[in-house]
Design a protein around this motif. Sequence first.
Motif, PDB file in Angstrom:
ATOM      1  N   SER A  53     -78.735-104.941 -23.717  1.00 40.13           N
ATOM      2  CA  SER A  53     -80.050-104.982 -23.049  1.00 40.13           C
ATOM      3  C   SER A  53     -80.117-103.980 -21.913  1.00 40.13           C
ATOM      4  O   SER A  53     -81.117-103.262 -21.767  1.00 40.13           O
ATOM      5  N   ASP A  54     -79.059-103.928 -21.110  1.00 37.62           N
ATOM      6  CA  ASP A  54     -79.030-102.973 -19.993  1.00 37.62           C
ATOM      7  C   ASP A  54     -79.157-101.539 -20.495  1.00 37.62           C
ATOM      8  O   ASP A  54     -79.893-100.737 -19.926  1.00 37.62           O
ATOM      9  N   GLN A  55     -78.441-101.215 -21.562  1.00 37.52           N
ATOM     10  CA  GLN A  55     -78.486 -99.844 -22.084  1.00 37.52           C
ATOM     11  C   GLN A  55     -79.833 -99.524 -22.722  1.00 37.52           C
ATOM     12  O   GLN A  55     -80.347 -98.426 -22.558  1.00 37.52           O
ATOM     13  N   CYS A  56     -80.389-100.473 -23.454  1.00 40.79           N
ATOM     14  CA  CYS A  56     -81.688-100.221 -24.097  1.00 40.79           C
ATOM     15  C   CYS A  56     -82.782 -99.930 -23.070  1.00 40.79           C
ATOM     16  O   CYS A  56     -83.625 -99.071 -23.295  1.00 40.79           O
ATOM     17  N   PHE A  57     -82.759-100.665 -21.964  1.00 38.75           N
ATOM     18  CA  PHE A  57     -83.814-100.502 -20.967  1.00 38.75           C
ATOM     19  C   PHE A  57     -83.449 -99.523 -19.859  1.00 38.75           C
ATOM     20  O   PHE A  57     -84.229 -99.336 -18.930  1.00 38.75           O
ATOM     21  N   LEU A  63     -85.259 -94.563 -24.296  1.00 35.72           N
ATOM     22  CA  LEU A  63     -86.106 -95.384 -25.168  1.00 35.72           C
ATOM     23  C   LEU A  63     -87.325 -95.911 -24.427  1.00 35.72           C
ATOM     24  O   LEU A  63     -88.411 -96.003 -24.988  1.00 35.72           O
ATOM     25  N   PHE A  64     -87.129 -96.261 -23.169  1.00 35.95           N
ATOM     26  CA  PHE A  64     -88.212 -96.792 -22.349  1.00 35.95           C
ATOM     27  C   PHE A  64     -88.322 -95.966 -21.073  1.00 35.95           C
ATOM     28  O   PHE A  64     -87.390 -95.273 -20.677  1.00 35.95           O
ATOM     29  N   GLU A  65     -89.484 -96.078 -20.440  1.00 35.28           N
ATOM     30  CA  GLU A  65     -89.697 -95.447 -19.146  1.00 35.28           C
ATOM     31  C   GLU A  65     -90.416 -96.443 -18.252  1.00 35.28           C
ATOM     32  O   GLU A  65     -90.980 -97.419 -18.738  1.00 35.28           O
ATOM     33  N   TYR A  66     -90.329 -96.212 -16.950  1.00 39.71           N
ATOM     34  CA  TYR A  66     -91.052 -97.084 -16.035  1.00 39.71           C
ATOM     35  C   TYR A  66     -92.546 -96.911 -16.254  1.00 39.71           C
ATOM     36  O   TYR A  66     -93.022 -95.818 -16.544  1.00 39.71           O
ATOM     37  N   SER A  67     -93.280 -98.006 -16.102  1.00 41.33           N
ATOM     38  CA  SER A  67     -94.732 -97.895 -16.214  1.00 41.33           C
ATOM     39  C   SER A  67     -95.250 -97.131 -15.006  1.00 41.33           C
ATOM     40  O   SER A  67     -94.551 -96.955 -14.018  1.00 41.33           O
ATOM     41  N   GLY A  68     -96.465 -96.681 -15.077  1.00 40.07           N
ATOM     42  CA  GLY A  68     -97.037 -95.904 -13.988  1.00 40.07           C
ATOM     43  C   GLY A  68     -97.291 -96.718 -12.746  1.00 40.07           C
ATOM     44  O   GLY A  68     -97.520 -96.165 -11.676  1.00 40.07           O
ATOM     45  N   ASP A  70     -95.198 -99.355 -11.323  1.00 39.19           N
ATOM     46  CA  ASP A  70     -94.047 -99.669 -10.474  1.00 39.19           C
ATOM     47  C   ASP A  70     -92.749 -99.356 -11.214  1.00 39.19           C
ATOM     48  O   ASP A  70     -92.771 -98.868 -12.330  1.00 39.19           O
ATOM     49  N   ASN A  71     -91.632 -99.631 -10.593  1.00 40.55           N
ATOM     50  CA  ASN A  71     -90.332 -99.433 -11.226  1.00 40.55           C
ATOM     51  C   ASN A  71     -89.742-100.747 -11.716  1.00 40.55           C
ATOM     52  O   ASN A  71     -88.535-100.877 -11.852  1.00 40.55           O
ATOM     53  N   ILE A  72     -90.610-101.715 -11.964  1.00 42.89           N
ATOM     54  CA  ILE A  72     -90.176-103.017 -12.467  1.00 42.89           C
ATOM     55  C   ILE A  72     -90.589-103.179 -13.927  1.00 42.89           C
ATOM     56  O   ILE A  72     -89.851-103.703 -14.738  1.00 42.89           O
ATOM     57  N   SER A  73     -91.766-102.698 -14.269  1.00 41.25           N
ATOM     58  CA  SER A  73     -92.288-102.819 -15.629  1.00 41.25           C
ATOM     59  C   SER A  73     -91.908-101.587 -16.447  1.00 41.25           C
ATOM     60  O   SER A  73     -91.834-100.481 -15.925  1.00 41.25           O
ATOM     61  N   TYR A  74     -91.679-101.808 -17.746  1.00 44.83           N
ATOM     62  CA  TYR A  74     -91.305-100.724 -18.653  1.00 44.83           C
ATOM     63  C   TYR A  74     -92.368-100.543 -19.723  1.00 44.83           C
ATOM     64  O   TYR A  74     -93.116-101.446 -20.038  1.00 44.83           O
ATOM     65  N   GLN A  75     -92.389 -99.362 -20.281  1.00 38.24           N
ATOM     66  CA  GLN A  75     -93.211 -99.076 -21.452  1.00 38.24           C
ATOM     67  C   GLN A  75     -92.397 -98.170 -22.358  1.00 38.24           C
ATOM     68  O   GLN A  75     -91.442 -97.524 -21.924  1.00 38.24           O
ATOM     69  N   ILE A  76     -92.742 -98.137 -23.644  1.00 38.63           N
ATOM     70  CA  ILE A  76     -92.020 -97.287 -24.573  1.00 38.63           C
ATOM     71  C   ILE A  76     -92.242 -95.835 -24.175  1.00 38.63           C
ATOM     72  O   ILE A  76     -93.364 -95.405 -23.884  1.00 38.63           O
ATOM     73  N   ASN A  77     -91.184 -95.079 -24.139  1.00 41.69           N
ATOM     74  CA  ASN A  77     -91.253 -93.670 -23.802  1.00 41.69           C
ATOM     75  C   ASN A  77     -91.826 -92.924 -25.026  1.00 41.69           C
ATOM     76  O   ASN A  77     -91.231 -92.934 -26.082  1.00 41.69           O
TER      77      ASN A  77
END
Length: 83
Positions: A53-57, A63-68, A70-77
């Motif tokens: 999980s740590d590596q995937c996120f 694979l993922f990037e921070y959402s625009g 904050d640095n808490i939410s992710y979105q698919i890169n």
Amino acid sequence: QIKVRRKELLRDSFTNLNKLSATDMHRYFRFEFIGEEGIDAGGLAREFYELVSDQCFNVDFGLFEYSGVDNISYQINPSSGIA
């Protein structure tokens, strides 16, 4: 039993899981870190899932990037090739 190397965790995990049949996916997984002693009585499985999980996120993996927002939410890169 799923055997993985820590340095190639995602690659080994994907390779091993991709070989399993649909029936195998319903079974209890046992994990082994190659070159390490340990009996999977739950602790290795917990560590495996946490590390994967740590590596995937990890945004450095791509694979993922921070959402625009904050640095808490992710979105698919969108550049990851899986989008």
